[in-house]
Design a protein around this motif. Structure first.
Motif, PDB file in Angstrom:
ATOM      1  N   GLN A  98       9.025  -4.176  -5.038  1.00 54.08           N
ATOM      2  CA  GLN A  98      10.230  -3.425  -4.695  1.00 54.08           C
ATOM      3  C   GLN A  98      10.046  -2.855  -3.290  1.00 54.08           C
ATOM      4  OE1 GLN A  98      10.052  -0.309  -7.763  1.00 54.08           O
ATOM      5  NE2 GLN A  98       9.683   1.172  -6.114  1.00 54.08           N
ATOM      6  N   GLU A  99      11.080  -2.167  -2.796  1.00 53.07           N
ATOM      7  CA  GLU A  99      11.010  -1.521  -1.482  1.00 53.07           C
ATOM      8  C   GLU A  99      10.670  -0.060  -1.666  1.00 53.07           C
ATOM      9  OE1 GLU A  99      14.223  -0.414   1.852  1.00 53.07           O
ATOM     10  OE2 GLU A  99      13.928  -2.584   1.594  1.00 53.07           O
ATOM     11  N   TYR A 100       9.646   0.420  -0.916  1.00 59.43           N
ATOM     12  CA  TYR A 100       9.144   1.784  -1.031  1.00 59.43           C
ATOM     13  C   TYR A 100       9.433   2.536   0.273  1.00 59.43           C
ATOM     14  CZ  TYR A 100       6.413  -0.004  -4.990  1.00 59.43           C
ATOM     15  OH  TYR A 100       6.009  -0.590  -6.152  1.00 59.43           O
ATOM     16  N   ASN A 101       9.653   3.824   0.155  1.00 60.79           N
ATOM     17  CA  ASN A 101       9.744   4.727   1.303  1.00 60.79           C
ATOM     18  C   ASN A 101       8.451   5.527   1.375  1.00 60.79           C
ATOM     19  OD1 ASN A 101      12.349   3.955   2.057  1.00 60.79           O
ATOM     20  ND2 ASN A 101      13.266   5.351   0.570  1.00 60.79           N
ATOM     21  N   VAL A 102       7.671   5.262   2.407  1.00 58.28           N
ATOM     22  CA  VAL A 102       6.347   5.865   2.527  1.00 58.28           C
ATOM     23  C   VAL A 102       6.364   6.816   3.717  1.00 58.28           C
ATOM     24  CG1 VAL A 102       3.880   5.455   2.774  1.00 58.28           C
ATOM     25  CG2 VAL A 102       5.296   3.792   1.570  1.00 58.28           C
ATOM     26  N   PRO A 103       6.311   8.135   3.538  1.00 59.05           N
ATOM     27  CA  PRO A 103       6.257   9.078   4.674  1.00 59.05           C
ATOM     28  C   PRO A 103       4.821   9.174   5.210  1.00 59.05           C
ATOM     29  CG  PRO A 103       6.343  10.280   2.618  1.00 59.05           C
ATOM     30  CD  PRO A 103       6.441   8.828   2.233  1.00 59.05           C
ATOM     31  N   ILE A 104       4.693   9.032   6.519  1.00 53.51           N
ATOM     32  CA  ILE A 104       3.375   9.044   7.149  1.00 53.51           C
ATOM     33  C   ILE A 104       3.404  10.034   8.308  1.00 53.51           C
ATOM     34  CG2 ILE A 104       1.663   7.687   8.423  1.00 53.51           C
ATOM     35  CD1 ILE A 104       2.572   5.257   6.875  1.00 53.51           C
ATOM     36  N   THR A 105       2.376  10.851   8.385  1.00 51.70           N
ATOM     37  CA  THR A 105       2.229  11.809   9.486  1.00 51.70           C
ATOM     38  C   THR A 105       1.122  11.322  10.403  1.00 51.70           C
ATOM     39  OG1 THR A 105       2.928  13.664   8.103  1.00 51.70           O
ATOM     40  CG2 THR A 105       1.671  14.180  10.096  1.00 51.70           C
ATOM     41  N   VAL A 106       1.418  11.343  11.735  1.00 52.24           N
ATOM     42  CA  VAL A 106       0.418  10.969  12.721  1.00 52.24           C
ATOM     43  C   VAL A 106       0.222  12.159  13.661  1.00 52.24           C
ATOM     44  CG1 VAL A 106       2.155   9.898  14.200  1.00 52.24           C
ATOM     45  CG2 VAL A 106      -0.248   9.306  14.505  1.00 52.24           C
ATOM     46  N   LYS A 107      -1.047  12.497  13.965  1.00 51.90           N
ATOM     47  CA  LYS A 107      -1.379  13.672  14.751  1.00 51.90           C
ATOM     48  C   LYS A 107      -2.317  13.254  15.883  1.00 51.90           C
ATOM     49  CE  LYS A 107      -2.478  17.251  12.351  1.00 51.90           C
ATOM     50  NZ  LYS A 107      -3.255  18.171  11.482  1.00 51.90           N
ATOM     51  N   ASP A 108      -2.077  13.813  17.120  1.00 52.11           N
ATOM     52  CA  ASP A 108      -2.950  13.509  18.238  1.00 52.11           C
ATOM     53  C   ASP A 108      -4.134  14.467  18.232  1.00 52.11           C
ATOM     54  OD1 ASP A 108      -2.033  15.894  19.268  1.00 52.11           O
ATOM     55  OD2 ASP A 108      -0.644  14.977  20.685  1.00 52.11           O
ATOM     56  N   ALA A 143       3.844  14.206  14.126  1.00 53.70           N
ATOM     57  CA  ALA A 143       5.200  13.775  13.796  1.00 53.70           C
ATOM     58  C   ALA A 143       5.119  12.975  12.513  1.00 53.70           C
ATOM     59  CB  ALA A 143       5.807  12.943  14.923  1.00 53.70           C
ATOM     60  N   THR A 144       6.171  13.079  11.706  1.00 50.67           N
ATOM     61  CA  THR A 144       6.234  12.374  10.422  1.00 50.67           C
ATOM     62  C   THR A 144       7.366  11.364  10.470  1.00 50.67           C
ATOM     63  OG1 THR A 144       5.398  14.327   9.252  1.00 50.67           O
ATOM     64  CG2 THR A 144       6.505  12.652   7.944  1.00 50.67           C
ATOM     65  N   LYS A 145       7.085  10.193   9.928  1.00 49.72           N
ATOM     66  CA  LYS A 145       8.074   9.115   9.911  1.00 49.72           C
ATOM     67  C   LYS A 145       8.004   8.413   8.559  1.00 49.72           C
ATOM     68  CE  LYS A 145       9.708   5.232  12.663  1.00 49.72           C
ATOM     69  NZ  LYS A 145       9.474   4.416  13.876  1.00 49.72           N
ATOM     70  N   THR A 146       9.153   8.163   7.980  1.00 50.40           N
ATOM     71  CA  THR A 146       9.214   7.463   6.696  1.00 50.40           C
ATOM     72  C   THR A 146       9.390   5.976   6.955  1.00 50.40           C
ATOM     73  OG1 THR A 146      10.166   9.394   5.602  1.00 50.40           O
ATOM     74  CG2 THR A 146      10.411   7.264   4.508  1.00 50.40           C
ATOM     75  N   LEU A 147       8.429   5.217   6.520  1.00 52.28           N
ATOM     76  CA  LEU A 147       8.461   3.772   6.698  1.00 52.28           C
ATOM     77  C   LEU A 147       9.044   3.101   5.470  1.00 52.28           C
ATOM     78  CD1 LEU A 147       4.976   3.076   8.316  1.00 52.28           C
ATOM     79  CD2 LEU A 147       7.155   3.496   9.437  1.00 52.28           C
ATOM     80  N   ARG A 148       9.897   2.146   5.639  1.00 51.89           N
ATOM     81  CA  ARG A 148      10.411   1.297   4.564  1.00 51.89           C
ATOM     82  C   ARG A 148       9.454   0.125   4.412  1.00 51.89           C
ATOM     83  NH1 ARG A 148      15.852  -0.594   6.459  1.00 51.89           N
ATOM     84  NH2 ARG A 148      15.834  -1.677   4.441  1.00 51.89           N
ATOM     85  N   VAL A 149       8.777   0.093   3.259  1.00 54.27           N
ATOM     86  CA  VAL A 149       7.779  -0.943   3.008  1.00 54.27           C
ATOM     87  C   VAL A 149       8.272  -1.783   1.843  1.00 54.27           C
ATOM     88  CG1 VAL A 149       5.372  -1.440   2.509  1.00 54.27           C
ATOM     89  CG2 VAL A 149       5.985   0.615   3.794  1.00 54.27           C
ATOM     90  N   ASN A 150       8.502  -3.047   2.109  1.00 51.86           N
ATOM     91  CA  ASN A 150       8.990  -3.988   1.100  1.00 51.86           C
ATOM     92  C   ASN A 150       7.793  -4.744   0.546  1.00 51.86           C
ATOM     93  OD1 ASN A 150      10.334  -5.738  -0.519  1.00 51.86           O
ATOM     94  ND2 ASN A 150      11.641  -6.623   1.094  1.00 51.86           N
ATOM     95  N   LEU A 151       7.430  -4.428  -0.709  1.00 49.57           N
ATOM     96  CA  LEU A 151       6.352  -5.150  -1.385  1.00 49.57           C
ATOM     97  C   LEU A 151       6.997  -6.332  -2.091  1.00 49.57           C
ATOM     98  CD1 LEU A 151       3.306  -4.913  -1.759  1.00 49.57           C
ATOM     99  CD2 LEU A 151       3.736  -3.710  -3.908  1.00 49.57           C
ATOM    100  N   ASN A 194       9.137   0.513  11.786  1.00 53.43           N
ATOM    101  CA  ASN A 194      10.153   1.129  10.939  1.00 53.43           C
ATOM    102  C   ASN A 194      10.215   0.457   9.568  1.00 53.43           C
ATOM    103  OD1 ASN A 194      11.184   3.051  12.862  1.00 53.43           O
ATOM    104  ND2 ASN A 194      12.143   1.325  13.921  1.00 53.43           N
ATOM    105  N   TYR A 195      10.182  -0.854   9.570  1.00 57.40           N
ATOM    106  CA  TYR A 195      10.352  -1.638   8.344  1.00 57.40           C
ATOM    107  C   TYR A 195       9.201  -2.635   8.266  1.00 57.40           C
ATOM    108  CZ  TYR A 195      12.494  -4.703   4.833  1.00 57.40           C
ATOM    109  OH  TYR A 195      12.746  -5.448   3.718  1.00 57.40           O
ATOM    110  N   LEU A 196       8.528  -2.647   7.117  1.00 57.09           N
ATOM    111  CA  LEU A 196       7.375  -3.508   6.935  1.00 57.09           C
ATOM    112  C   LEU A 196       7.556  -4.353   5.696  1.00 57.09           C
ATOM    113  CD1 LEU A 196       4.572  -0.853   7.623  1.00 57.09           C
ATOM    114  CD2 LEU A 196       5.493  -2.530   9.238  1.00 57.09           C
ATOM    115  N   VAL A 197       7.058  -5.580   5.740  1.00 54.01           N
ATOM    116  CA  VAL A 197       7.089  -6.489   4.602  1.00 54.01           C
ATOM    117  C   VAL A 197       5.658  -6.882   4.297  1.00 54.01           C
ATOM    118  CG1 VAL A 197       7.879  -8.700   3.696  1.00 54.01           C
ATOM    119  CG2 VAL A 197       9.391  -7.327   5.144  1.00 54.01           C
ATOM    120  N   ILE A 198       5.249  -6.701   3.011  1.00 52.70           N
ATOM    121  CA  ILE A 198       3.913  -7.091   2.577  1.00 52.70           C
ATOM    122  C   ILE A 198       4.078  -8.136   1.482  1.00 52.70           C
ATOM    123  CG2 ILE A 198       1.737  -6.324   1.578  1.00 52.70           C
ATOM    124  CD1 ILE A 198       2.293  -3.553   2.639  1.00 52.70           C
TER     125      ILE A 198
END
Length: 896
Positions: free
Chosen positions: A644-654, A660-668, A580-584
């Protein structure tokens, strides 16, 4: 030393006694000539002298003599084998010593001389006591055991050399003279003749060591004391005696020839290593008088078998009369006897046999652990032994394990039991082949004779029984697709009647359905889905759903089976990203990996395809996705991206297209480790909340002031009292009204509360905890001034309300005011108190208002919040002295 020549008739008797005299042997070197001086005549078995065999050849293992008239013992003693008479003055023979291992041989020459007495004149110049040949010397002497006399019996004469010139008196001492046995010997003081006064037993005294003295008349010792050993010659006067009067031995039956049974032993008190103690054993008699079965070694006494036909079942005990005889068994030897009891021990030489060759038994089907037959056998071996006890075995016919056979330890019978239910419809008759053996193995001879185990046939007939339905197999399988429509009908569990082999007439009932997903048709057993089946919620996740089914026949008999529902998966779940939340940490980390899971089966799952979902130009410029493996992707950023903190929407397909699409909070973040950014973020949040918390606290204080003013004004306006004036007199109001009254309850502090339906409520004074149930909220009075009030929203928390103590509040007026206030403040106060209750590090503080769980109905503790009033309960002592009627009423109300 030489004995003086006897005179007259006494001289003849002395000569006969001196025939056994052994004269001195001259010392010589080993393997050289040895000279013995002996009388002219010697009887048989008389000692001649002794030679040193060890010194000549210590390793000799063979000794031979050249003269058969003599024999030599192992210690070197030379004896006469027969009577010897010296015709000449000298006689010689040779002793050969041989070492057969080393092939060496040495010889010793023995010279026998008969020395004649030579009289010499004494020179004048020689002293009186010096003689070339001394007569005062030890003289070997012996006497016969148990001699018949006449007594006193002359044994020998001793003389001193000084007797030729002086008058000499002789005396003796030692055992037999002045020691026990007293006065057995005496000596003539003038002549030196030594006499014996009575018979002597060699077994009591075998030798007497006397000492002779020679002295002058004035007491002068003419010579040194002279030792006089007198040996008692043995006579065969003792019978050989067995060590035991009765010997008891055991021998197994069917023993081979030469088997040792036991050893008998006898002793003889006569002189060892003589004919008197040379014993020979023999068997005088055997009882019963069957052919001789035993023998004894004549020298060792070892009893052995001489026949292989020892049979315990014929004769189990033998008695032998044993004889032992000395003188090497010659007819004139003395005899001793003893009894030897030989018990024949049982061996397993008899085969157990069945009394019948065929047996019959019957059993009702479906019965277990019942005895159906007892089988008797015959065995001639010893009862209650391993040779007699039987071991039964089912050789054939029990391949399915329905039967078991054991042995009754008391009767030695075979007990046949049913241990697994039989089915009449499958097998109406069973033929068993039974074998029998013994616990102990058979003897070798019997094992060779017996080619096969003794056998018998048992026919078991199965009787029919109406046992009801049978659920076979116990687990039956059906397949249903996941998410099938409700009401889908498929074949279910099938049982059958064992009598008709049909399912007609059976009824079915569901015993256990974990999630109540299906129903069962009572007549056909078919199953119908009552809910949508979801494979992913089945626990454990093995795609199997078990339902327990009961089948019942018309007679009420039943059986239980399991219907295993295999839920076939459909692709109804998209993959889900785990993060859900990532820090880089830039620039140390150039990317970060994300992963996804799919609860569906693998055929509907990986590989996953990751992509940016409808990205904006800015997002596409900064972020890129690359594949790592089937379930993970790598999120990389543009090197010039801002911190800064980014909202990155990512779609994953089987693989089947579910996505399904999920918006990840990525803190750069500008950091070395992701944890540093997380700590900084928490600190910033706390800093921004301080001013807001202060404003919230001021607002809360203002609201409490307004509320307190309003409640106190309403309470003061009311003039009606809830309690009668005689409350202090502890009187109860007498009422006989049976109808329901007003739902008003007076608290211990004199305030009134009222139970109101439809969530309307009144309160006055200190309110008790409310429990909401079925749309009705009860406000319960509790002892003390610190009570709690549950909110109508059912949040599960209790907030302290102490603002309206001390007056009566009208129920209707308070109802609307409190509801409006509660609806307005509840969401706001909850959030603000949560923020206020944290320190700078987001750790719960201990000095703010705390939220407590419900402490139970009627808790005497009340509210223990930090904002509660801590006033003492004044004026309530009268409650402890109420009358018995009020006490009973109080107990009834307490139980409610």
């Amino acid at each position: 030393m030489a004995a003086p020549e006897p005179r007259g008739s006494v001289r003849g008797a002395l000569c006969s006694l001196l025939l056994t005299l052994v004269v001195f042997s001259f010392a010589c070197e080993s393997c050289k000539m040895v000279i013995f001086n002996i009388p002219s005549k010697l009887e048989a078995n008389k000692m001649v002298g002794k030679v040193d065999l060890k010194e000549c050849l210590g390793s000799a293992d063979l000794v031979r003599l050249s003269d058969s008239d003599f024999r030599v013992l192992d210690d070197g003693s030379v004896y006469t084998a027969s009577a010897v008479e010296l015709s000449d003055e000298k006689r010689s023979f040779t002793i050969w010593l041989s070492d057969t291992k080393r092939q060496t041989q040495k010889e010793i020459t023995v010279l026998l001389e008969h020395q004649k007495k030579v009289l010499r004149k004494r020179h004048l110049k020689e002293t009186v006591l010096r003689r070339s040949k001394r007569r005062w010397a030890p003289i070997p002497c012996s006497m016969q055991e148990n001699s018949l006399g006449p007594f006193p019996l002359l044994l020998q004469q001793v003389q001193s050399d000084a007797a030729q010139n002086y008058t000499i008196f002789y005396s003796i001492s030692g055992r037999g003279v002045d020691q026990e046995p007293l006065n057995l010997f005496f000596i003539d003081r003038d002549t030196g003749n030594l006499y014996c006064t009575r018979p002597v037993d060699r077994e009591e005294y075998d030798v007497f060591d006397l000492i002779a003295y020679a002295s002058t008349a004035d007491g002068y010792s003419a010579d040194l004391p002279l030792p006089l050993p007198i040996r008692v010659e043995d006579e065969n006067d003792n019978y050989p005696i067995f060590t035991e009067a009765i010997y008891n031995f055991e021998v197994p039956e069917s023993s081979r020839i030469g088997t040792t049974v036991g050893v008998v032993c006898a002793t003889d008190r006569d002189e060892p290593d003589t004919m008197h103690t040379r014993l020979k054993y023999s068997i005088l008699e055997q009882r019963p008088r069957s052919p001789g079965l035993f023998s004894v070694h004549p020298s060792t006494g070892v009893i052995t078998t001489v026949s292989p036909y020892l049979d315990r079942e014929v004769v189990d005990k033998y008695s032998l009369i044993m004889k032992v005889q000395d003188m090497d068994g010659q007819f004139f030897g003395l005899i001793g006897t003893s009894t030897c009891i030989i018990t024949v021990k049982d061996s397993n030489d008899n085969v157990p046999t069945f009394k019948q060759s065929a047996y019959e038994a019957s059993v009702e089907e479906n019965t277990v652990n019942v005895e159906i037959l007892r089988i008797s056998i015959e065995d001639k071996d010893l009862m209650n032994t391993a040779n007699w006890r039987a071991n039964f075995t089912i050789l054939k016919g029990n391949e399915n394990g329905h039967f078991k056979i054991s042995t009754d330890k008391e009767t030695n019978e075979g007990v046949l039991c049913v241990v697994k239910p039989l089915n009449y419809e499958e097998n109406r008759q069973v033929i068993l082949e039974i074998g029998v053996s013994n616990e102990a193995p058979f003897t070798r001879d019997v094992a060779l004779r017996m080619a096969t185990v003794n056998k018998a046939l048992v026919t078991v007939r199965v009787r029919d029984q109406d046992e009801g339905p049978e659920c076979s197999p116990a687990a039956q399988y059906v397949r249903i697709k996941e998410n099938s429509a409700v009401g889908t009908k498929i074949n279910g569990y099938k049982a059958y009647d064992t009598e008709t082999r049909s399912s007609n007439g059976l009824r079915y009932k569901k015993l256990h359905d974990p999630k109540e997903w299906i129903t069962i048709d009572e007549l056909s057993g078919s199953i119908i889905t009552s809910k949508t089946l979801d494979r992913e919620v089945v626990t454990p996740r093995n795609d199997v759903y078990n339902v327990t089914v009961l089948a019942i026949d018309q007679g009420g008999r039943s059986c239980t089976g399991t219907l295993v529902v295999n839920i076939e998966d459909v692709n109804d779940n998209p993959p889900e990203i785990l993060q859900n939340y990532l820090v880089i940490c830039k620039p140390k980390m150039g990317y970060i990996d994300i992963s996804a899971v799919d609860p569906d089966e693998r055929i509907h799952g990986a590989p996953f395809y990751f992509s940016l979902a409808n990205p904006s130009p800015e997002t596409s410029r900064i972020w890129t996705l690359t594949k790592v493996n089937d379930t993970a992707a790598r999120l990389s950023y543009w090197k010039n991206a801002a911190f800064q903190e980014y909202n990155v929407p990512i779609t994953v397909k089987d693989r089947a297209g579910q996505s399904a699409t999920k918006t990840l909070r990525v803190n750069l973040c500008d950091c070395d480790y992701p944890s540093q950014c997380l700590a900084a973020s928490r600190s910033a949040d706390v800093t921004l909340g301080k001013w807001a918390i202060l404003a919230i606290l001021l607002g809360v204080a203002l609201l409490f002031s307004v509320l307190l003013t309003l409640v106190c004004g309403v309470v003061g306006a009311r003039k009606k009292k809830c309690f009668p004036e005689d409350l202090a007199q502890q009187n109860l109001i007498i009422s006989n009204t049976e109808a329901p009254g007003d739902d008003k309850v007076c608290s211990g502090n004199g305030f009134m509360t009222q139970t109101v339906n439809n969530s309307s409520q009144g309160f006055c004074g200190t309110l008790g905890s409310g429990v909401k149930n079925g749309g009705q909220e009860t406000i319960e009075l509790m002892k003390g001034g610190h009570q709690t009030l549950e909110s109508c929203g059912g949040a599960g928390h209790h907030h302290t309300l102490d603002s309206c103590r001390g007056g009566h509040v009208d129920t209707d007026n308070c109802r609307y005011t409190y509801s409006e206030w509660h609806s307005f403040t509840q969401p706001r106060l909850g959030e603000k108190l949560r923020l206020c209750n944290q320190s700078d590090d987001h750790v719960p503080s201990q000095d703010y208002v705390l939220t407590y769980n419900y402490e139970g109905r009627g808790s005497p503790a009340g509210s223990v919040g930090c904002c509660s009033e801590k006033q003492e309960e004044d004026g309530l002592d009268f409650l402890n002295n109420l009358e018995a009627k009020f006490t009973a009423l109080a107990e009834t109300c307490t139980k409610r």
